[in-house]
Design an enzyme around this catalytic site. Structure first.
Site, PDB file in Angstrom:
ATOM      1  N   LYS A 171       0.855  -1.244  -0.030  1.00  0.00           N
ATOM      2  CA  LYS A 171       0.096  -0.122   0.000  1.00  0.00           C
ATOM      3  C   LYS A 171       0.744   1.283  -0.017  1.00  0.00           C
ATOM      4  O   LYS A 171       1.328   1.617   1.184  1.00  0.00           O
ATOM      5  CB  LYS A 171      -1.080   0.119   1.297  1.00  0.00           C
ATOM      6  CG  LYS A 171      -2.098   1.002   1.156  1.00  0.00           C
ATOM      7  CD  LYS A 171      -2.394   1.750   2.347  1.00  0.00           C
ATOM      8  CE  LYS A 171      -1.504   3.170   2.200  1.00  0.00           C
ATOM      9  NZ  LYS A 171      -1.636   4.189   1.335  1.00  0.00           N
ATOM     10  N   GLU A 246       9.332   2.683  10.702  1.00  0.00           N
ATOM     11  CA  GLU A 246      10.356   3.649  10.722  1.00  0.00           C
ATOM     12  C   GLU A 246       9.538   5.051  10.629  1.00  0.00           C
ATOM     13  O   GLU A 246       8.529   5.217   9.848  1.00  0.00           O
ATOM     14  CB  GLU A 246      10.914   3.478   9.297  1.00  0.00           C
ATOM     15  CG  GLU A 246      12.086   2.453   9.286  1.00  0.00           C
ATOM     16  CD  GLU A 246      13.145   2.589  10.280  1.00  0.00           C
ATOM     17  OE1 GLU A 246      13.133   3.744  11.045  1.00  0.00           O
ATOM     18  OE2 GLU A 246      13.820   1.417  10.664  1.00  0.00           O
ATOM     19  N   CYS A 280      13.445  11.905   6.368  1.00  0.00           N
ATOM     20  CA  CYS A 280      13.448  11.524   7.642  1.00  0.00           C
ATOM     21  C   CYS A 280      14.902  11.479   8.451  1.00  0.00           C
ATOM     22  O   CYS A 280      14.810  11.993   9.479  1.00  0.00           O
ATOM     23  CB  CYS A 280      12.455  10.302   8.354  1.00  0.00           C
ATOM     24  SG  CYS A 280      13.303   8.750   7.075  1.00  0.00           S
ATOM     25  N   GLU A 379       8.947  17.349  14.368  1.00  0.00           N
ATOM     26  CA  GLU A 379       9.442  17.281  13.198  1.00  0.00           C
ATOM     27  C   GLU A 379       8.516  18.047  12.250  1.00  0.00           C
ATOM     28  O   GLU A 379       7.302  17.971  12.243  1.00  0.00           O
ATOM     29  CB  GLU A 379       9.264  15.711  12.849  1.00  0.00           C
ATOM     30  CG  GLU A 379      10.048  15.665  11.386  1.00  0.00           C
ATOM     31  CD  GLU A 379       9.866  14.175  10.959  1.00  0.00           C
ATOM     32  OE1 GLU A 379       8.637  13.303  11.024  1.00  0.00           O
ATOM     33  OE2 GLU A 379      10.947  13.713  10.596  1.00  0.00           O
TER      34      GLU A 379
HETATM   35  P1  ADP Z   1       2.864  11.444   6.164  1.00  0.00           P
HETATM   36  O1  ADP Z   1       2.331  12.266   7.185  1.00  0.00           O
HETATM   37  O2  ADP Z   1       4.221  11.321   5.844  1.00  0.00           O
HETATM   38  O3  ADP Z   1       1.811  11.218   5.229  1.00  0.00           O
HETATM   39  P2  ADP Z   1       1.271   9.123   7.298  1.00  0.00           P
HETATM   40  O4  ADP Z   1       1.737   8.165   8.250  1.00  0.00           O
HETATM   41  O5  ADP Z   1       0.112   9.646   7.315  1.00  0.00           O
HETATM   42  O6  ADP Z   1       2.586  10.110   7.048  1.00  0.00           O
HETATM   43  O7  ADP Z   1       1.604   8.091   5.872  1.00  0.00           O
HETATM   44  C1  ADP Z   1       2.536   7.177   5.620  1.00  0.00           C
HETATM   45  C2  ADP Z   1       1.620   5.886   5.146  1.00  0.00           C
HETATM   46  O8  ADP Z   1       0.584   5.351   5.975  1.00  0.00           O
HETATM   47  C3  ADP Z   1       1.047   6.138   3.921  1.00  0.00           C
HETATM   48  O9  ADP Z   1       0.825   5.143   2.785  1.00  0.00           O
HETATM   49  C4  ADP Z   1      -0.543   6.350   4.353  1.00  0.00           C
HETATM   50  O10 ADP Z   1      -1.411   6.303   3.459  1.00  0.00           O
HETATM   51  C5  ADP Z   1      -0.540   5.446   5.419  1.00  0.00           C
HETATM   52  N1  ADP Z   1      -1.714   5.569   6.327  1.00  0.00           N
HETATM   53  C6  ADP Z   1      -2.015   6.828   6.674  1.00  0.00           C
HETATM   54  N2  ADP Z   1      -3.146   6.318   7.692  1.00  0.00           N
HETATM   55  C7  ADP Z   1      -3.224   5.042   7.819  1.00  0.00           C
HETATM   56  C8  ADP Z   1      -3.935   4.130   8.685  1.00  0.00           C
HETATM   57  N3  ADP Z   1      -4.977   4.671   9.619  1.00  0.00           N
HETATM   58  N4  ADP Z   1      -3.664   2.768   8.541  1.00  0.00           N
HETATM   59  C9  ADP Z   1      -2.654   2.495   7.705  1.00  0.00           C
HETATM   60  N5  ADP Z   1      -2.084   3.087   7.017  1.00  0.00           N
HETATM   61  C10 ADP Z   1      -2.111   4.388   7.080  1.00  0.00           C
END
Ligand code: ADP
Length: 477
Positions: A171, A246, A280, A379
């Protein structure tokens, strides 16, 4: 415009589409990419589960050949893939090319690892018994990736997962489906059997969440924010599966009085502002001793004046746009917070207009920063750096370690004694001496401590820790 579909059980499927837009030129639509549903996620996990028994027993030559082919194709198409990366994420072309080559090298490395799978044979503590220690794949795994390294991070999770015999549900971040789709297409054509890799694109809160809620995955490897990482940890504990996280960083770069000024300035500017500060491993805290402070700040400011902020695809651009509107708003908010906290905005921090409409931000440098200010603790994930003045090396080390994070830590010094002391005492997963905090090799472990990471290291042979499980076998002779 071509619709790029999800890939589930060896078929390209899905009708609903999301536009992938170029942050350097918001009129430019990179492509249409599927918006997956929780049902798609369930089907992908079921496919990975069904494909696992055969793939986990597949021959090492088959795995080697597929990963090798993927590497060869990435290398052969590196300019085209780098242009796609630069267009969808906003990384400047030379950096995008470097990242694409790294993805090719990662597939090459793990193609080789397929031929070096090994165990241990030991005598038992008891007579006439042999002990063999082997590693087995863990099962179907979920891989969740962020937008800031659209090809390298997927590569460094997918390649070891497949090498060690796991099946994959991938994903990617919703902002960068283009490189994700390209990797899966390459692996499909390289000969992966149906169901071994599955791609579900779409919203993290919908399909990512559906992945977390599934009881059928043996592990989830994640790179992204601390908040999402915590959700993954909680859900994984509930389902009794492995997880590897990470997350963020607030990486220090220490500059001592005896540093070579050019080395220090180059490393600091690279660490803090290249890739628009969206790494990061970026350094956002420049911790500088009194004797060199003013010379360092004026040399960094001079360099910042010369950096060209523009369209990532334009030759000569040093810093591309911020990835999207939301991230730009976050960067600008923190610049305001810094001002209100009493830090001095020594350079930049304004939104810029360029020929093409995009999310351009003049890199920002704050001086007179206290390590307790929010801009020094949280951050930001943008081209915003803080300079913290300290008395001496001892104070520098203590400020460097005074952070909730612990990914990367750097120092500029010509003193072997202090460099050695810093390498031993920096509370970080990676330490750099006279080098930027960002920019790491593909064949050695990557990861951090404290709020930056959880679980075993990624990359190189250390990736086996997550993607395999150890079995100890006793046999009566
Ligand atoms: P950023 O702020 O860098 O976008 P996120 O943690 O929101 O960081 O996103 C990193 C990844 O996690 C992306 O692929 C995002 O779609 C996914 N993501 C965001 N929310 C969820 C969730 N509730 N469950 C699983 N994956 C998620």
């Amino acid at each position: 415009m071509t619709m790029h579909k999800n890939f589930i059980a060896g078929e390209w499927t899905g009708a609903d589409a999301i536009e992938n837009r170029n942050p350097s030129d918001t009129n430019d639509v990179v492509g249409l990419y599927a918006r997956g549903t929780p049902e798609d996620m369930k089907a992908a996990i079921a496919a990975a589960k069904a494909a696992f028994p055969a793939w986990s027993r597949s021959g090492i030559l088959e795995r080697h050949a597929i990963l090798r082919k993927a590497s060869d194709e990435i290398m052969a198409r590196k300019d085209e893939l780098a242009a796609l990366l630069a267009r969808e994420e906003g990384k400047v072309l030379p950096e995008a090319l470097g990242e694409t080559v790294r993805a090719g090298q990662i597939f090459d490395f793990f193609a080789g690892e397929c031929l070096r799978l090994a165990g241990e044979v030991l005598p038992s503590a008891r007579p006439n018994i042999g002990v063999e220690i082997t590693r087995e794949p863990i099962g179907p795994v979920g891989l969740i990736t962020p937008w800031n390294f659209p090809i390298a991070i997927p590569a460094w999770k997918i390649a070891p997962a497949l090498c060690y015999g796991n099946t994959v549900v991938f994903k990617p971040a919703e902002l960068v489906p283009g490189c994700a789709w390209a990797i899966v297409d390459i692996l499909d054509r390289a000969g992966l059997p149906k169901g071994v890799i599955n791609l579900v694109m779409g919203k993290g809160s919908v399909i990512g969440q559906a992945m977390l809620d599934s009881p059928d995955l043996a592990g989830i490897s994640f790179t992204g924010s601390v908040g999402t990482g915590k959700r993954i940890a909680v859900a994984s504990v509930e389902h009794g599966r492995k997880y590897q996280l990470e997350m963020g960083g607030k990486n220090p770069f220490v500059v001592l009085d005896d540093a070579d000024l050019d080395v220090a300035v180059n490393a600091a500017v690279n660490s803090s502002f290249f890739s628009t500060g969206q790494r990061c491993t970026a350094s956002s805290r420049l911790i500088v001793t009194e004797g060199i402070h003013d010379r360092f700040v004026s040399a960094v400011t001079e360099r910042l004046h010369a950096l060209k902020v523009d369209n990532a695809l334009k030759t000569g651009t040093d810093i591309g746009p911020v990835v999207d509107e939301r991230q730009l708003a976050q960067d600008m908010d923190y610049i305001e917070i810094g001002r209100k906290e009493g830090a001095n905005l020594a350079f930049g921090g304004e939104r810029l207009n360029r020929e093409t409409p995009g999310f351009y931000l003049q890199p920002a440098l704050f001086t007179e920063v206290d390590n307790q200010m929010r801009i020094a603790r949280e951050e930001i994930f943008g081209p915003v750096a803080t300079v913290i003045r300290v008395k001496d090396y001892e104070e520098a080390l203590s400020v460097a370690n005074d952070t909730p994070f612990g990914l990367s830590s750097g120092i500029a010094t010509t003193s072997l004694k202090q460099a050695t002391h810093f390498r031993r005492n920096a509370e970080a997963g990676m330490v750099m001496v006279n080098l930027p905090t960002a920019g790491v090799d593909f064949h050695v472990p990557f990861g951090g401590r404290k709020a930056s990471s959880f679980g075993s290291r990624e990359q190189g042979r250390y990736a086996a820790e997550f993607f395999t499980v150890v079995k100890t076998q006793y046999t009566l002779a």
